[in-house]
Design an enzyme around this catalytic site. Structure first.
Site, PDB file in Angstrom:
ATOM      1  N   HIS A 150       3.247   4.491  -0.629  1.00  0.00           N
ATOM      2  CA  HIS A 150       3.094   5.934  -0.782  1.00  0.00           C
ATOM      3  C   HIS A 150       4.477   6.529  -1.032  1.00  0.00           C
ATOM      4  CE1 HIS A 150       4.653   6.011   3.264  1.00  0.00           C
ATOM      5  NE2 HIS A 150       3.597   5.371   3.745  1.00  0.00           N
ATOM      6  N   GLY A 161       6.558   7.969   0.777  1.00  0.00           N
ATOM      7  CA  GLY A 161       7.592   7.617   1.762  1.00  0.00           C
ATOM      8  C   GLY A 161       8.337   6.364   1.332  1.00  0.00           C
ATOM      9  N   HIS A 162       7.579   5.317   0.991  1.00  0.00           N
ATOM     10  CA  HIS A 162       8.202   4.082   0.503  1.00  0.00           C
ATOM     11  C   HIS A 162       8.997   4.346  -0.781  1.00  0.00           C
ATOM     12  CE1 HIS A 162       4.370   2.492   2.450  1.00  0.00           C
ATOM     13  NE2 HIS A 162       5.276   1.802   3.102  1.00  0.00           N
ATOM     14  N   TYR A 168       0.862  -1.183   0.000  1.00  0.00           N
ATOM     15  CA  TYR A 168       0.000   0.000   0.000  1.00  0.00           C
ATOM     16  C   TYR A 168       0.902   1.238   0.000  1.00  0.00           C
ATOM     17  CZ  TYR A 168      -4.640   1.897   0.082  1.00  0.00           C
ATOM     18  OH  TYR A 168      -5.807   2.508  -0.296  1.00  0.00           O
ATOM     19  N   GLN A 208      12.260   1.332  14.943  1.00  0.00           N
ATOM     20  CA  GLN A 208      12.481   0.144  14.103  1.00  0.00           C
ATOM     21  C   GLN A 208      13.864   0.196  13.452  1.00  0.00           C
ATOM     22  OE1 GLN A 208       9.465  -1.713  11.375  1.00  0.00           O
ATOM     23  NE2 GLN A 208      10.494  -0.456   9.872  1.00  0.00           N
TER      24      GLN A 208
HETATM   25  P1  AMP Z   1       5.713  -0.212   6.156  1.00  0.00           P
HETATM   26  O1  AMP Z   1       5.167  -0.559   4.818  1.00  0.00           O
HETATM   27  O2  AMP Z   1       4.845   0.684   6.965  1.00  0.00           O
HETATM   28  O3  AMP Z   1       6.210  -1.428   6.908  1.00  0.00           O
HETATM   29  O4  AMP Z   1       7.019   0.656   5.883  1.00  0.00           O
HETATM   30  C1  AMP Z   1       8.045   0.173   5.070  1.00  0.00           C
HETATM   31  C2  AMP Z   1       9.221   1.111   5.139  1.00  0.00           C
HETATM   32  O5  AMP Z   1       8.804   2.405   4.706  1.00  0.00           O
HETATM   33  C3  AMP Z   1       9.772   1.281   6.561  1.00  0.00           C
HETATM   34  O6  AMP Z   1      11.177   1.353   6.508  1.00  0.00           O
HETATM   35  C4  AMP Z   1       9.170   2.592   6.991  1.00  0.00           C
HETATM   36  O7  AMP Z   1       9.955   3.271   7.953  1.00  0.00           O
HETATM   37  C5  AMP Z   1       9.170   3.359   5.678  1.00  0.00           C
HETATM   38  N1  AMP Z   1       8.202   4.465   5.718  1.00  0.00           N
HETATM   39  C6  AMP Z   1       6.884   4.414   6.039  1.00  0.00           C
HETATM   40  N2  AMP Z   1       6.345   5.644   6.011  1.00  0.00           N
HETATM   41  C7  AMP Z   1       7.339   6.501   5.688  1.00  0.00           C
HETATM   42  C8  AMP Z   1       7.420   7.918   5.513  1.00  0.00           C
HETATM   43  N3  AMP Z   1       6.367   8.714   5.665  1.00  0.00           N
HETATM   44  N4  AMP Z   1       8.614   8.449   5.174  1.00  0.00           N
HETATM   45  C9  AMP Z   1       9.705   7.654   5.019  1.00  0.00           C
HETATM   46  N5  AMP Z   1       9.698   6.324   5.149  1.00  0.00           N
HETATM   47  C10 AMP Z   1       8.526   5.748   5.494  1.00  0.00           C
END
Ligand code: AMP
Length: 286
Positions: A34, A36-37, A32, A153
């Site tokens: 965005h 950030g990823h 999912y 994390q």
């Molecule tokens: P997740 O899919 O939530 O497990 O996140 C996967 C990776 O994306 C992890 O390393 C998170 O820290 C990073 N991540 C999630 N949201 C953001 C964001 N807003 N900015 C930067 N990295 C992010």
């Protein structure tokens, strides 16, 4: 871009890439996706020859009353976004393949995994570390990129890699935000309009703390008290914790200093949001 759905195939493909001399970068995600990823993917793209993005909603990092069943998923959309961002391989395994019958191993990082979010989500970081250790073993990446958004994390993964002598360089990418300051999260979509309107207070309160620190204030309790009060002034916000720790060791800090991570978790209704900021960093982002 290739899509790989099994652990066996991923191992084989990674082995071939290594044999060809490629530098492999891994970005672990739960999908999912965005911006950030995608920023993490672009960072990996700059540093690695082959960029692998894993998409796996890891059941072992969700507590029994958490949102595993309803966690948003859209593999087709994710694949299209990753194609644009320049990923080479999407690795999207199924849970029984990652955790086959009889799976009994847990990777537990002591102390660091038991505080902040870990105090309220027992076992969460065990699930994270176990799956990341497994992904590292399957892909054997040279580098792996994690977001500062999940600062605890990232610190825990860095500790695990150092402690176990894993041959992977951990890189932190900056937190990517909405224009109003709200950190991007796959969970932001759960917020009602009213909650969404209040949620930017998290970043605003952290920035207020930064400005207090920048003007010479180092009293941790006083600054954390102001952060908490700003957030609690919002009718839908319920603070779970607001803490000040060293950004690497996660040790509590008595006096604010450069390298202190101000971290918080706050509920808006049923939705739990986290955010953090590291003092003393250039560019206003942490
Ligand atoms: P997740 O899919 O939530 O497990 O996140 C996967 C990776 O994306 C992890 O390393 C998170 O820290 C990073 N991540 C999630 N949201 C953001 C964001 N807003 N900015 C930067 N990295 C992010």
């Amino acid at each position: 871009m290739e899509i790989i759905r099994t652990v066996g195939e991923m191992k084989e493909r990674a082995r071939a890439l290594r044999a060809s001399g490629a530098v492999i970068g891994l970005v672990p995600t739960m999908g999912y996706l965005h911006e950030g990823h995608l920023t993490l993917v672009r960072t990996a793209r700059e540093l690695a020859d082959s960029v692998v993005v894993s998409i796996f909603v890891n059941p072992t990092q969700f507590g029994p009353s958490e949102d595993l069943a309803t966690y948003p998923r859209d593999l087709e959309r994710d694949v299209a976004l990753l194609e644009d961002a320049g990923a080479d391989i999407v690795f999207a395994p199924e849970a029984p393949d990652v955790y086959p019958r009889g799976f009994a191993t847990v990777v537990h990082v002591q102390r660091l995994g038991e505080k902040l979010c870990g105090a309220f989500r027992p076992g969460h970081f065990d699930g994270v570390c176990t799956v990341v250790a497994k992904l590292f073993e399957v892909v054997r990446p040279d580098l792996s990129v994690f977001g500062q958004k999940d600062g605890q994390q990232a610190a825990i993964i860095e500790r695990m890699v150092e402690d176990l002598g894993m041959d992977v360089q951990v890189i932190r990418g900056p937190t990517v935000r909405e224009p109003d300051g709200l950190a991007l999260s796959s969970r932001n979509g759960y917020l009602s309009d009213e909650e969404r309107a209040e949620a930017p207070v998290l970043h605003a309160a952290l920035e207020h703390a930064r400005s207090l620190y920048d003007s010479g204030e180092t009293d941790t309790a006083r600054v954390l008290g102001e952060v908490r009060a700003m957030i609690e002034a919002k009718p839908h916000a319920e603070v779970q914790y607001v803490s000040a720790v060293d950004w690497k060791s996660l040790d509590d800090v008595a006096e604010l200093r450069a390298g202190t991570m101000l971290a918080l978790a706050v509920f808006f209704g049923k939705t739990r949001l986290i955010d953090n900021l590291v003092l003393g960093e250039a560019g206003g982002e942490g």
